[in-house]
Design a protein around this motif. Structure first.
Motif, PDB file in Angstrom:
ATOM      1  N   SER A 167       1.486   7.172   2.416  1.00  0.00           N
ATOM      2  CA  SER A 167       1.177   8.750   2.421  1.00  0.00           C
ATOM      3  C   SER A 167       2.009   9.106   1.335  1.00  0.00           C
ATOM      4  N   LEU A 168       1.650  10.526   1.077  1.00  0.00           N
ATOM      5  CA  LEU A 168       2.213  11.309  -0.040  1.00  0.00           C
ATOM      6  C   LEU A 168       2.433  12.708   0.477  1.00  0.00           C
ATOM      7  N   SER A 169       3.291  13.424   0.370  1.00  0.00           N
ATOM      8  CA  SER A 169       3.625  14.428   0.446  1.00  0.00           C
ATOM      9  C   SER A 169       4.339  15.380  -0.726  1.00  0.00           C
ATOM     10  N   VAL A 170       3.949  16.504  -0.668  1.00  0.00           N
ATOM     11  CA  VAL A 170       4.195  17.445  -1.775  1.00  0.00           C
ATOM     12  C   VAL A 170       4.915  18.690  -1.342  1.00  0.00           C
ATOM     13  N   ASP A 171       6.248  19.038  -1.337  1.00  0.00           N
ATOM     14  CA  ASP A 171       6.877  20.214  -0.874  1.00  0.00           C
ATOM     15  C   ASP A 171       6.415  20.340   0.620  1.00  0.00           C
ATOM     16  N   GLY A 172       6.557  19.110   1.362  1.00  0.00           N
ATOM     17  CA  GLY A 172       6.356  19.215   2.833  1.00  0.00           C
ATOM     18  C   GLY A 172       4.829  19.314   3.321  1.00  0.00           C
ATOM     19  N   ARG A 173       4.007  19.147   2.388  1.00  0.00           N
ATOM     20  CA  ARG A 173       2.561  19.268   2.817  1.00  0.00           C
ATOM     21  C   ARG A 173       2.065  17.886   2.623  1.00  0.00           C
ATOM     22  N   PRO A 174       1.279  17.310   3.231  1.00  0.00           N
ATOM     23  CA  PRO A 174       0.393  16.078   2.993  1.00  0.00           C
ATOM     24  C   PRO A 174      -0.476  16.209   1.855  1.00  0.00           C
ATOM     25  N   PRO A 199      -3.723  14.326   0.135  1.00  0.00           N
ATOM     26  CA  PRO A 199      -4.552  13.210   0.034  1.00  0.00           C
ATOM     27  C   PRO A 199      -4.465  12.002  -0.909  1.00  0.00           C
ATOM     28  N   PHE A 200      -4.212  10.895  -0.485  1.00  0.00           N
ATOM     29  CA  PHE A 200      -4.153  10.049  -1.669  1.00  0.00           C
ATOM     30  C   PHE A 200      -5.425   9.420  -2.041  1.00  0.00           C
ATOM     31  N   ASN A 201      -5.675   9.851  -3.461  1.00  0.00           N
ATOM     32  CA  ASN A 201      -6.830   9.217  -4.336  1.00  0.00           C
ATOM     33  C   ASN A 201      -6.721   8.825  -5.539  1.00  0.00           C
ATOM     34  N   VAL A 224       0.778  -1.241  -0.127  1.00  0.00           N
ATOM     35  CA  VAL A 224      -0.069  -0.159   0.034  1.00  0.00           C
ATOM     36  C   VAL A 224       0.853   1.262  -0.013  1.00  0.00           C
ATOM     37  N   ILE A 225       0.352   2.270  -0.765  1.00  0.00           N
ATOM     38  CA  ILE A 225       0.920   3.593  -0.437  1.00  0.00           C
ATOM     39  C   ILE A 225       0.280   4.155   0.640  1.00  0.00           C
TER      40      ILE A 225
END
Length: 950
Positions: free
Chosen positions: A630-637, A639-641, A627-628
């Motif tokens: 979590s995902l963060s972009v430039d330090g910000r979480p 939502p994984f959809n 499973v994935i």
């Protein structure tokens, strides 16, 4: 009376399970594990009084009271998973919520604490409520839907619900068992069969449709005809929960006696004395990998099938500190420890002596032709064991240098060799004794290992090196040449080779020429000091050390020793794999042994550890869920959809993922691939994080795959699609507009110059055409010179290298045949000397013309250099390729070359090798070259194919 479940697989003895425990100190929110569930994505879920804990094999994540989840109170009683990867969560204050593919979906609350719930095959929700009874909520999509809540039992505490294979709904309550959708739904089933009113805590339907009923006074079997006790031994026990495992064993949790397991009428128990956190059992589950999870009032326990099992004093050994282990017959092994002798037979350990009060420190064993075994001791010299009696044989008073015996060997000539810490003693069949020490040529008097090879030579391992005794001749083996090796702890002899475990790794001695080769740190092993080497009969060499057991490939070890491979792959085993101690003992022999049933036995600082080598060698067929998380972009979480659009100024993207395997979570290996950025998979090792920076605008797809060591990668179904948006100036429309504007500006400027340039254009065009022609001619000449042999017109070595590399990679991918042949003109120097170098060049050109006629789609020729040529032949097996080459050889042999020089005869020698015999095309060249030298050595004018057994 007792119940007997039919087994689908052999049940693992409870003592052979490896246990792990968790409590609040290990990350649980609370020590009472009220329920356990596993969703189809692989996550494990635990219900506690402080919320729900989700486990991924490395860490727990908590879900507590919140409006997002719909959990109205952290106290959780029930967890029920479904086939759609959904999870029902219910508990204190009547809260009910469902976690599905669309996230958390809170439901209408019940009026009191929910103990359990089920979603039946018709879509109705049945709820067991503390103190109030059972109600159901009809499927809202049903045509008969009339009421939101229908109570079928009232004013009673209901603990468990079950829908059986026939669609019947059963309720376990404080006042008996009820069939809720039957004719007499308000009557206790137990009472109908003449039993007193009992509190029913749990229910389980068996494969044969019978119902197991767990009560506060034993367990019962309900069939169509009658009801009867499950087993006489548990008639008065309070049973809290039930579980049937994949082997057909029935597990029963109790109120204060721990866990009981019923297999073929035999009951085994597991309680706090065996490590259970608490004897009050609240929940049980067998996960997708076959591990058993037990929730107690004091924490969580897992039972798993570890590769190793260990015998200690708790399992019948006389002593824990084991120095030697040896097989004595097909079914038994003898164990020597600091406290005496033990024997293990039929998976049970016991004292090996009839006099159980006898105690001595055992160091070593040796096979005894007269029966039983030789036993070397720490203080009492050499003894022998037979019929459970230990008899003194030789000690210092009889002529031994001292009484500390670390190695014993009875050789093929019936000589008895006794290794002490002050020299080696040979006792002949006639009783004559001879002592060897440093004065007779031994490198050291401290003897640790003895072995006899197939030549009848005696190998002696000491603290300062290795000696070989042959007809009383003493010869030293210079193991110090292998990175300064000194200690020789053990031997393993196979035809043609002797393997030596040393303080610098594993050394191979080749009998035919005395060559020494090392498999150690320089070839990838992370440890120097190895005590014993055991061959498992398949492809495994098992190495013991102070830091656990190491398994390497037998074939790979030979390849490294032969110089054909650079690094060795290994698998490491320690406490987490079932060993009570990772410290394997050495310094006396044998400290490890392989038995005929495929088991390996290792002496350790805490008992004897054993492993079934065949089971370890099998690849895991389980596809690890992944499973994935979590995902963060430039330090910000984020939502994984499954898909997203990321802004143009995105600099860093971090994925956190997990393989949901629990047997060896710390060993799971990962690989990732970002489609649109990476062409191939990136191996991540054990890292669960993938980070990407400064991605160009475009569409990407992130894939992640996992596996246990030496198993197949899973199918990488976890996919995340995303797009990095371009900046304004990176958009295609803006770029097109900009280009058009620039073109318009330049068009105006260029137009007025057009007329002036027309005349110059003609002149410049002529100059350019001339120069272009000259450059093209030079380029073609350079290209031809770079790739073509001047003398023959054939492709040269550089061109052939490129072709072989490409074709080798292609046939490896397609799993097709490719043969490389290197040929050499026999006695070419004599042709030059006898007929002139000009004639030699014509011979080379003549052979080149012959080979050029072979050139085609599946045959490629080249001049390798001097009088050497190469052939690449595709699509032919060994016999066909050999026939092809033999025909070529004969054709060249019978060809007349009188036009070059009278009496001139030409023959060739060829060496061939196949692509499947090499890992790299350069290795293939080496193998073919070796085969060519073999053809020359064997008389020339022939073809030899490379075989590793030659």
């Amino acid at each position: 009376m007792f119940f007997s479940a039919s087994l689908t697989n052999a049940a693992t003895p409870l003592a052979d399970y490896f246990t792990d425990t968790w409590s609040t100190q290990d990350g649980l929110p609370h020590n009472s594990i009220n329920a356990i569930a596993q969703t189809s994505d692989g996550y494990l879920w635990f219900a506690t009084w402080e919320g729900v804990a989700r486990y991924n094999g490395r860490e727990f994540r908590f879900y507590e009271r919140s409006t997002r989840t719909g959990i109205i109170d952290s106290g959780t009683r029930a967890l029920v998973s479904d086939n759609s990867n959904g999870l029902w969560v219910a508990g204190a204050r009547g809260g009910i919520t469902y976690r599905g593919k669309n996230g958390w979906q809170p439901q209408l609350d019940a009026k009191s604490m929910v103990n359990y719930l089920i979603h039946d095959r018709d879509g109705n929700l049945w709820v067991a409520v503390e103190g109030l009874g059972v109600f159901f909520r009809p499927n809202p999509d049903s045509l008969n839907h009339q009421n939101d809540e229908v109570w079928v039992l009232k004013n009673i505490s209901a603990y468990r619900l079950l829908e059986d294979s026939q669609g019947r709904i059963w309720a376990a309550t404080a006042k008996g068992l009820f069939h809720l959708n039957g004719e007499n739904s308000k009557e206790d089933i137990l009472g109908q069969h003449g039993l007193p009113s009992l509190q029913v805590n749990s229910l389980l339907e068996m494969p044969d449709k019978q119902l197991i009923i767990a009560t506060n006074k034993g367990a019962y079997i309900l069939s169509k005809e009658n009801i009867k006790p499950l087993h006489d031994e548990i008639a008065k026990e309070a049973i809290t929960t039930l579980m049937l495992d994949s082997s057909g064993s029935l597990w029963l949790g109790t109120i204060n006696k721990g866990v009981m397991r019923l297999t073929n009428g035999i009951i085994e128990t597991l309680d706090t004395q065996q490590g259970l956190p608490n004897n009050r059992i609240l929940s049980m589950l067998q996960d997708l990998e076959g591990s058993i999870w037990i929730g107690t009032n004091g924490g969580l326990m897992r039972l798993r099938n570890a590769p190793f099992t260990t015998f200690t004093k708790d399992r019948g050994l006389v002593g824990n500190y084991v120095r030697s282990v040896m097989d004595i017959d097909q079914d038994s092994v003898l164990v020597g420890s600091s406290e005496g002798l033990s024997v293990i037979k039929d998976n049970k350990a016991q004292n090996a002596l009839a006099d159980t009060n006898s105690s001595l420190s055992v160091l070593s064993f040796g096979k005894r032709k007269g029966g039983g075994a030789w036993v070397g001791t720490y203080l009492h010299g050499l003894m022998y064991w037979q019929n459970r009696v230990l008899t003194p044989y030789l000690d210092q008073q009889d002529g031994l240098p001292n009484n500390e015996i670390r190695a014993v060997l009875e050789d093929s000539q019936n000589n008895l060799w006794i290794g002490t810490t002050n020299g080696l003693v040979k006792k002949a069949p006639d009783g004559e004794m001879r002592t060897y020490s440093s004065e007779q040529g031994l490198p050291d008097n401290y003897i640790m290992a003895l072995a006899e090879d197939e030549r009848g030579q005696i190998w002696v391992g000491t603290g300062l090196g290795v000696t070989v005794l042959s007809e009383d001749k003493v010869s030293r083996v210079p193991i110090h040449s292998q990175e300064g090796a000194g200690y020789a702890f053990g031997f393993w002899v196979e035809p043609g080779y002797v393997w030596i475990t040393t303080d610098r790794g594993l050394i191979r001695y080749r009998q035919q020429d005395g060559q020494l080769s090392l498999v150690g740190r320089s070839t990838g092993l992370p440890i120097d000091k190895l005590f014993q080497v055991v061959y498992d009969g398949k492809d495994g060499l098992w190495l013991t050390s102070n830091r656990g057991i190491w398994r390497i490939s037998y074939k790979a070890a030979h390849s490294i020793a032969n110089g054909q491979q650079q690094n060795i792959a290994f698998e490491h085993f320690a406490e987490s794999d079932g060993m009570a101690s990772a410290q394997a003992n050495g310094g006396s022999n044998p400290a490890a042994v392989a038995t005929p049933d495929g088991r390996l036995w290792f002496a350790t600082a805490k008992g004897v550890s054993t492993v079934n080598s065949q089971d370890v060698s099998k690849k895991s067929t389980l596809q690890l869920p992944i499973v994935i998380e979590s995902l963060s972009v430039d330090g910000r979480p984020l939502p994984f959809n499954k898909q997203a659009e990321l802004p143009a100024n995105t600099n860093r993207i971090i994925f956190n993922y997990a393989g949901l395997g629990y047997v060896m979570s710390s060993r799971i290996e990962y690989r990732t691939r970002l489609v649109g950025f990476e062409k191939d998979w990136a191996l991540r090792g054990k890292s669960t994080v993938a980070e990407y920076t400064n991605l160009a605008p475009g569409h990407y797809q992130f894939l992640v795959s996992a596996r246990y060591p030496y198993s197949d990668w899973n199918t990488a179904e976890q996919v995340f699609d995303f797009e990095v948006l371009p900046h304004f100036w990176q958009r295609l429309g803006v770029q097109i507009l900009f280009v058009l504007l620039v073109l318009a500006l330049f068009a105006g400027a260029m137009y007025w110059r057009l007329h002036r340039l027309k005349q110059s254009e003609i002149r410049l065009k002529a100059i350019i055409d001339k120069q272009t022609h000259a450059l093209r001619q030079k380029s073609e000449d350079f290209q031809r010179q770079a790739n073509e042999d001047d003398l023959t017109g054939l492709p040269n070595r550089r061109a052939f290298d490129r072709l072989l590399s490409a074709r080798f990679a292609q046939v490896k991918q397609d799993n097709t045949q490719l043969m490389l042949v290197i040929m050499d003109i026999d006695h070419f120097k004599k042709i030059n000397d006898n007929y002139s170098h000009l004639a030699g060049d014509k011979v080379i050109q003549s052979l080149a013309k012959t080979l050029l006629r072979l050139e085609g789609t599946n045959v490629h020729v080249a001049r390798w250099g001097g009088e050497e040529f190469t052939l690449v032949i595709e699509g032919l097996d060994e016999n066909a390729a050999l026939t092809y080459c033999e025909a070529l050889r004969k054709s060249i042999e019978i060809t007349t070359y009188k036009d070059i020089a009278p009496g001139l005869v030409m023959t060739i020698s060829m060496g061939g090798a196949f692509a499947h015999q090499a890992e790299h095309y350069q290795d293939l060249l080496k193998l073919a070259d070796q085969a060519l030298y073999r053809a020359k050595d064997r008389g020339r004018n022939r073809i030899e194919l490379w075989h590793d057994d030659v």
